[in-house]
Design a protein around this motif. Structure first.
Motif, mmCIF file in Angstrom:
data_model
loop_
_atom_site.group_PDB
_atom_site.id
_atom_site.type_symbol
_atom_site.label_atom_id
_atom_site.label_comp_id
_atom_site.label_asym_id
_atom_site.label_seq_id
_atom_site.Cartn_x
_atom_site.Cartn_y
_atom_site.Cartn_z
ATOM 1 N N PHE A 80 -2.380 -6.146 6.831
ATOM 2 C CA PHE A 80 -3.164 -5.648 5.662
ATOM 3 C C PHE A 80 -2.368 -6.665 4.573
ATOM 4 O O PHE A 80 -3.648 -6.835 3.211
ATOM 5 N N VAL A 93 -10.109 -6.514 7.870
ATOM 6 C CA VAL A 93 -9.237 -6.087 8.699
ATOM 7 C C VAL A 93 -9.122 -4.706 9.620
ATOM 8 O O VAL A 93 -9.060 -3.720 9.795
ATOM 9 N N VAL A 96 -7.548 -0.970 9.828
ATOM 10 C CA VAL A 96 -7.689 -0.301 8.187
ATOM 11 C C VAL A 96 -9.482 0.071 8.395
ATOM 12 O O VAL A 96 -10.518 -0.640 8.579
ATOM 13 N N TYR A 144 -9.094 1.490 0.552
ATOM 14 C CA TYR A 144 -8.967 1.499 2.160
ATOM 15 C C TYR A 144 -7.105 1.896 2.407
ATOM 16 O O TYR A 144 -6.314 2.188 1.479
ATOM 17 N N THR A 146 -3.752 1.847 5.364
ATOM 18 C CA THR A 146 -3.192 1.786 6.766
ATOM 19 C C THR A 146 -2.792 2.869 7.731
ATOM 20 O O THR A 146 -2.943 4.346 7.543
#
Length: 234
Positions: A80, A93, A96, A144, A146
């Motif tokens: 990412f 991505v 994500v 966003y 992760t």
């Protein structure tokens, strides 16, 4: 059903240990020279029985794990960072997701981003600003994130979201206090670990979750931010 099986195993283990202790005491009282061949063999047989029962019992203990491992989460976060810093498409991505979005009407030509942090806390907000010629009198924001994984358990949903407010030309990002997660980790007893590669006292394994606010603004809008914002422009 699982609770019943667990209870039965606990009772069996207790009875076996009680029987061994009883036999040991009885032999001691009966004969001062109790450490003869028969007693030793009985003790060894009892010890082996406890090992076997303990081994079976460990497989009945319920475990919780996500489909995401810590190593996979590390790879996703690293990927990412690389894609975002090299101008790639954030939405593409793998691994994500965005968990919050905001839309604000905006007719100005300068957007001023500010942050409000909890007392004695230091948070750098990662912001990517992208101009969108198809936007008019509006700004669009997505967060966003992760995966945040600790010992193969996914805690991503517990990462707090910021509160966003827009007044005139000022966009304020407010953070609540950090979430506190207390973890208790159990490991197998020595009767099991002595025959495996597991450590008696092992560390926990966790990943670092990356958070990003992706802000799309009309093509004529300029953006500035305070020192707590890691601002990247596209």
């Amino acid at each position: 059903m699982n609770v019943l099986i667990t209870a039965i195993f606990q009772i069996v283990i207790f009875l076996v240990i009680a029987a061994i202790v009883f036999a040991f005491i009885k032999a001691t009282l009966k004969n001062a020279k109790f450490l003869n061949g028969n007693v030793i063999m009985s003790l060894m047989a009892g010890y082996v029985a406890i090992l076997l029962i303990s081994l079976i019992y460990t497989y009945t203990i319920p475990t919780e794990a996500s489909d995401m491992t810590t190593k996979q989460a590390h790879v996703i976060t690293e990927n990412f960072y690389n894609i975002v810093n090299n101008g790639g498409n954030i939405a593409d991505v793998e691994g994500v997701s965005f968990d919050a979005e905001w839309n604000f009407p905006f007719a100005g030509d300068l957007l001023d981003i500010n942050t409000i942090l909890p007392n004695d806390d230091h948070v750098y907000t990662w912001v990517v600003v992208e101009k969108n010629e198809n936007l008019h009198d509006e700004i669009q924001i997505k967060r966003y994130i992760t995966p945040y994984v600790v010992d193969e358990i996914d805690y991503t949903d517990l990462v707090p979201k910021p509160t966003l407010e827009l007044q005139n030309d000022r966009l304020t990002i407010k953070y609540s206090r950090r979430s506190e997660i207390r973890l208790v980790k159990f490991h197998k007893e020595f009767t099991i670990t002595q025959f495996t590669d597991e450590k008696m006292f092992d560390d926990y394994d966790s990943s670092w979750s990356a958070n990003l606010l992706h802000i799309q603004v009309p093509g004529n809008v300029k953006v500035k931010a305070d020192e707590s914002v890691n601002l990247q422009r596209r």
